[in-house]
Design an enzyme around this catalytic site. Structure first.
Site, PDB file in Angstrom:
ATOM      1  N   GLU A  87      -9.590  -1.921   5.352  1.00  0.00           N
ATOM      2  CA  GLU A  87     -10.224  -1.644   6.634  1.00  0.00           C
ATOM      3  C   GLU A  87     -11.474  -2.514   6.784  1.00  0.00           C
ATOM      4  O   GLU A  87     -11.972  -3.079   5.808  1.00  0.00           O
ATOM      5  CB  GLU A  87     -10.604  -0.155   6.695  1.00  0.00           C
ATOM      6  CG  GLU A  87      -9.426   0.810   6.523  1.00  0.00           C
ATOM      7  CD  GLU A  87      -8.526   0.917   7.746  1.00  0.00           C
ATOM      8  OE1 GLU A  87      -8.473  -0.024   8.562  1.00  0.00           O
ATOM      9  OE2 GLU A  87      -7.850   1.956   7.886  1.00  0.00           O
ATOM     10  N   ASP A 122       0.818  -1.217   0.000  1.00  0.00           N
ATOM     11  CA  ASP A 122       0.000   0.000   0.000  1.00  0.00           C
ATOM     12  C   ASP A 122       0.847   1.260   0.000  1.00  0.00           C
ATOM     13  O   ASP A 122       2.073   1.207   0.175  1.00  0.00           O
ATOM     14  CB  ASP A 122      -0.966   0.002   1.202  1.00  0.00           C
ATOM     15  CG  ASP A 122      -0.324  -0.576   2.458  1.00  0.00           C
ATOM     16  OD1 ASP A 122       0.905  -0.455   2.614  1.00  0.00           O
ATOM     17  OD2 ASP A 122      -1.056  -1.167   3.267  1.00  0.00           O
ATOM     18  N   ASN A 154      -7.578  -2.987  14.210  1.00  0.00           N
ATOM     19  CA  ASN A 154      -8.976  -3.237  13.822  1.00  0.00           C
ATOM     20  C   ASN A 154      -9.087  -4.410  12.853  1.00  0.00           C
ATOM     21  O   ASN A 154     -10.131  -4.625  12.253  1.00  0.00           O
ATOM     22  CB  ASN A 154      -9.583  -1.969  13.192  1.00  0.00           C
ATOM     23  CG  ASN A 154      -8.856  -1.559  11.917  1.00  0.00           C
ATOM     24  OD1 ASN A 154      -7.924  -2.226  11.477  1.00  0.00           O
ATOM     25  ND2 ASN A 154      -9.280  -0.448  11.327  1.00  0.00           N
ATOM     26  N   HIS A 197      -7.249  -4.826  10.061  1.00  0.00           N
ATOM     27  CA  HIS A 197      -6.939  -4.602   8.642  1.00  0.00           C
ATOM     28  C   HIS A 197      -5.671  -5.339   8.234  1.00  0.00           C
ATOM     29  O   HIS A 197      -4.761  -5.537   9.031  1.00  0.00           O
ATOM     30  CB  HIS A 197      -6.882  -3.100   8.286  1.00  0.00           C
ATOM     31  CG  HIS A 197      -5.721  -2.336   8.828  1.00  0.00           C
ATOM     32  ND1 HIS A 197      -5.856  -1.073   9.383  1.00  0.00           N
ATOM     33  CD2 HIS A 197      -4.403  -2.604   8.901  1.00  0.00           C
ATOM     34  CE1 HIS A 197      -4.670  -0.623   9.748  1.00  0.00           C
ATOM     35  NE2 HIS A 197      -3.771  -1.523   9.471  1.00  0.00           N
TER      36      HIS A 197
HETATM   37  C1  F6R Z   1       1.515  -1.662   6.035  1.00  0.00           C
HETATM   38  C2  F6R Z   1       0.182  -2.237   6.122  1.00  0.00           C
HETATM   39  C3  F6R Z   1      -0.589  -2.258   7.404  1.00  0.00           C
HETATM   40  C4  F6R Z   1       0.271  -2.550   8.634  1.00  0.00           C
HETATM   41  C5  F6R Z   1      -0.590  -2.489   9.895  1.00  0.00           C
HETATM   42  C6  F6R Z   1       0.220  -2.735  11.139  1.00  0.00           C
HETATM   43  O1  F6R Z   1       2.014  -1.773   4.732  1.00  0.00           O
HETATM   44  O2  F6R Z   1      -0.317  -2.682   5.151  1.00  0.00           O
HETATM   45  O3  F6R Z   1      -1.600  -3.233   7.312  1.00  0.00           O
HETATM   46  O4  F6R Z   1       0.846  -3.811   8.509  1.00  0.00           O
HETATM   47  O5  F6R Z   1      -1.184  -1.227   9.987  1.00  0.00           O
HETATM   48  O6  F6R Z   1       1.131  -1.694  11.302  1.00  0.00           O
HETATM   49  P1  F6R Z   1       2.293  -1.781  12.375  1.00  0.00           P
HETATM   50  O7  F6R Z   1       3.154  -2.924  11.993  1.00  0.00           O
HETATM   51  O8  F6R Z   1       3.026  -0.469  12.257  1.00  0.00           O
HETATM   52  O9  F6R Z   1       1.623  -1.981  13.694  1.00  0.00           O
END
Ligand code: F6R
Length: 254
Positions: free
Chosen positions: A154, A81, A147, A149
């Site tokens: 989301e 992303d 959450n 994702h």
């Molecule tokens: C990042 C992504 C997100 C993160 C998630 C957890 O490329 O796609 O899904 O993996 O937000 O983020 P962290 O590891 O910073 O807690």
């Protein structure tokens, strides 16, 4: 290094998901071991990469594998992303993260590095085509949001979603505000994200998670119903998922 010496324990969750539970400071080595073994089994591979804090130790450990002789410079990378509105040159962009934390240290040239860009669903379709032309993703690394994702899919994202523009949850923007001087107003409201179907099309998936804040979402993902309410739960539909997580992230699974 073996799973045994790392004291990782194998917990069967479903017939297609295995969980390697280990200490927080062992996650990087354990997860990198899974990835490195997959890389070593191929002369050329396509690696899907997550950004964020969860996989940082994995990338560091992978760089150590490179130092020990693992060939990583021919890997083709696809990021999950990118924020809409941030230029690739912006140090807060995921393009910058992928360059500085993954591609650079692993010796991967720019022409093998792909990060979603643009601001329309048509841009997302182009990204899907590039992935397909590369033969698909061999192994996808994912983190999990509080959450549930995966990527920036989301809650509400269904199993058929593909790379597209998504609106970020307020909770996600708050969680990521630390990278924007703690200022929520600076955090982009939208992102370009691979969809759930894009992620599930990878041949293998490795999910890394640490900390108690992830425990409820991880429990719902592994043991709860498969539902758009927790997009990570769609991983239960995938035939080859490895979860590498610490005791805190898994504590609700007992
Ligand atoms: C990042 C992504 C997100 C993160 C998630 C957890 O490329 O796609 O899904 O993996 O937000 O983020 P962290 O590891 O910073 O807690």
């Amino acid at each position: 290094m073996t799973e045994t010496t790392l004291r990782a324990t194998l917990t069967p969750v479903s017939s297609t998901t295995r969980v390697l539970e280990c200490a927080t400071d062992e996650i990087g080595e354990v997860a990198a071991g899974v990835v490195a073994t997959a890389i070593a089994a191929r002369s050329m591979g396509v690696l899907g990469v997550a950004t964020g804090s969860s996989p940082l130790a994995l990338y560091d450990a992978l760089v150590r594998h490179r130092g020990a002789g693992l060939r990583t410079d021919a890997l083709r990378l696809f990021a999950l992303d990118e924020y809409v509105g941030l230029d690739a040159a912006d140090p807060r962009s995921y393009a910058a993260y992928v360059r500085s934390m993954i591609a650079g240290p692993l010796g991967i040239p720019n022409d093998l590095v792909h990060v979603p860009s643009g601001s329309t669903d048509a841009d997302g379709a182009i990204y899907e085509r590039i992935i397909a032309e590369a033969g698909g993703v061999d192994l996808q690394i994912v983190g999990i949001g509080r959450n549930g994702h995966i990527g920036f899919n989301e809650p509400g994202s269904d199993a058929g979603t593909r790379t597209r523009v998504v609106e970020l949850d307020q909770s996600t923007r708050r969680a990521n505000a630390e990278h924007f001087d703690g200022d929520l107003a600076q955090v982009p409201t939208h992102a370009m994200s691979q969809g759930v179907a894009t992620i599930l099309a990878a041949r293998r998936i490795v999910l890394v998670a640490s900390g108690a804040a992830k425990a409820p979402a991880l429990r719902a993902a592994l043991l709860g119903p498969v539902t758009p309410g927790n997009p990570a739960s769609f991983l239960q539909l995938h035939p080859d998922v490895t979860v590498v997580a610490d005791h805190d992230a898994l504590r609700e699974n007992r």
